[in-house]
Enzyme design. Sequence first.
Site, PDB file in Angstrom:
ATOM      1  N   TYR A 168      19.206 132.070 -17.921  1.00 33.40           N
ATOM      2  CA  TYR A 168      18.697 132.507 -19.230  1.00 33.40           C
ATOM      3  C   TYR A 168      18.451 134.020 -19.260  1.00 33.40           C
ATOM      4  O   TYR A 168      18.223 134.586 -20.324  1.00 33.40           O
ATOM      5  CB  TYR A 168      17.380 131.797 -19.586  1.00 33.40           C
ATOM      6  CG  TYR A 168      17.422 130.294 -19.701  1.00 33.40           C
ATOM      7  CD1 TYR A 168      18.615 129.588 -19.693  1.00 33.40           C
ATOM      8  CD2 TYR A 168      16.236 129.568 -19.819  1.00 33.40           C
ATOM      9  CE1 TYR A 168      18.624 128.197 -19.786  1.00 33.40           C
ATOM     10  CE2 TYR A 168      16.239 128.181 -19.917  1.00 33.40           C
ATOM     11  CZ  TYR A 168      17.433 127.505 -19.896  1.00 33.40           C
ATOM     12  OH  TYR A 168      17.425 126.131 -19.984  1.00 33.40           O
ATOM     13  N   HIS A 189      20.448 123.230 -11.980  1.00 34.40           N
ATOM     14  CA  HIS A 189      20.719 123.317 -13.419  1.00 34.40           C
ATOM     15  C   HIS A 189      21.821 122.356 -13.885  1.00 34.40           C
ATOM     16  O   HIS A 189      21.680 121.672 -14.892  1.00 34.40           O
ATOM     17  CB  HIS A 189      21.075 124.767 -13.779  1.00 34.40           C
ATOM     18  CG  HIS A 189      20.766 125.118 -15.196  1.00 34.40           C
ATOM     19  ND1 HIS A 189      20.331 126.368 -15.577  1.00 34.40           N
ATOM     20  CD2 HIS A 189      20.830 124.388 -16.330  1.00 34.40           C
ATOM     21  CE1 HIS A 189      20.143 126.378 -16.892  1.00 34.40           C
ATOM     22  NE2 HIS A 189      20.441 125.196 -17.368  1.00 34.40           N
ATOM     23  N   ASP A 237       9.405 126.500 -19.510  1.00 39.51           N
ATOM     24  CA  ASP A 237      10.679 126.178 -18.866  1.00 39.51           C
ATOM     25  C   ASP A 237      11.659 127.343 -19.019  1.00 39.51           C
ATOM     26  O   ASP A 237      12.051 127.691 -20.127  1.00 39.51           O
ATOM     27  CB  ASP A 237      11.272 124.927 -19.538  1.00 39.51           C
ATOM     28  CG  ASP A 237      12.580 124.501 -18.898  1.00 39.51           C
ATOM     29  OD1 ASP A 237      12.532 123.717 -17.943  1.00 39.51           O
ATOM     30  OD2 ASP A 237      13.648 124.965 -19.351  1.00 39.51           O
ATOM     31  N   LYS A 289      15.342 127.236 -12.839  1.00 45.31           N
ATOM     32  CA  LYS A 289      16.496 126.433 -12.407  1.00 45.31           C
ATOM     33  C   LYS A 289      17.498 127.288 -11.629  1.00 45.31           C
ATOM     34  O   LYS A 289      17.691 128.473 -11.958  1.00 45.31           O
ATOM     35  CB  LYS A 289      17.211 125.832 -13.629  1.00 45.31           C
ATOM     36  CG  LYS A 289      16.278 125.157 -14.610  1.00 45.31           C
ATOM     37  CD  LYS A 289      16.993 124.458 -15.747  1.00 45.31           C
ATOM     38  CE  LYS A 289      16.014 124.114 -16.853  1.00 45.31           C
ATOM     39  NZ  LYS A 289      15.686 125.233 -17.744  1.00 45.31           N
TER      40      LYS A 289
END
Length: 281
Positions: free
Chosen positions: A51, A109, A46, A76
């Site tokens: 990120y 998200h 994931d 996401k």
Amino acid sequence: MNSLTTTYTLANGVEIPIIGFGTWQNIEQAESATLAAIKAGYRHIDTAAIYENEEPVGNAIHASGVDRKDLFITTKLWNAERGYETTLAAFDESLRKLRLDYLDLYLVHWPAHALVSENWAAINAQTWLAFEEIYNSGRVRAIGISNFSVPYLTELMKTARITPMVNQVEFHPGYMQPETVQMSKDLGMVVEAWSPLGSGAMLHDPTLVEIADAYGVSVAQLCVRWCLQHQTLPMPKSVSPERIVQNADVFGFEISAEDMAKIDALPESGFSGLHPDRNPF
Ligand code: A2P
């Protein structure tokens, strides 16, 4: 439920491995940790655009030697890209960074909310329209949402033609979001648990320590197992190969109904502070 390749079945029939490897807050060691996770048998990874680790995660996927079809890869859409056209472009950019030609799961998200725009509901509807288009194009095997609490779920369902297959929310001992989890399950979604260890905050909770000791497991293992016994899909994070292995070693014990109830009864603790109504993003 006996291994990292055990799956839940999404509403469209796609199989999703019941433990995922989380990569939030891991940039520097994202490649090595993801590689360690795949070596340890994790098949579900994931990540997210925000990120800033889609490239290293992609490197690990390609270096792992595991067949693409045997991996389940999620990323996401970040909040800055909400809306129809921007979502379509962001999806392509994520695939490019991951060096993949399809995704297993794409998630919104965070919902747009009233603090970012008075048109939040329309923005979420437009974003979801793009998700449906991407899904129908065959470049993603499943689509879902993340951090959609009851008001956002309710609003989205007024216009969605495809019901999201997943809702990924903060879920750990001390923070269970029961209404959101129940509504998501009632709509046929698999509920994924982010920060199943409360981002580490639950690891020294005295009740959890006592129960974990009784089973001869770590608190981290107890938390992961507790998520599974609630039919949610935990995504523990670690940069340590030993802890990555440990967090998936949760199939040799079962938490009794009595201990599940004790854990469920913990007062609110370990909450990240991130809430869909209140985030400044
Ligand atoms: P580390 O990466 O050094 O292992 P969550 O998955 O709830 O977000 O929690 C992640 C945090 O918990 C990280 O700080 C991680 O640190 C720590 N952690 C993950 N697994 C374990 C474990 N088995 N034992 C102790 N700490 C852990």
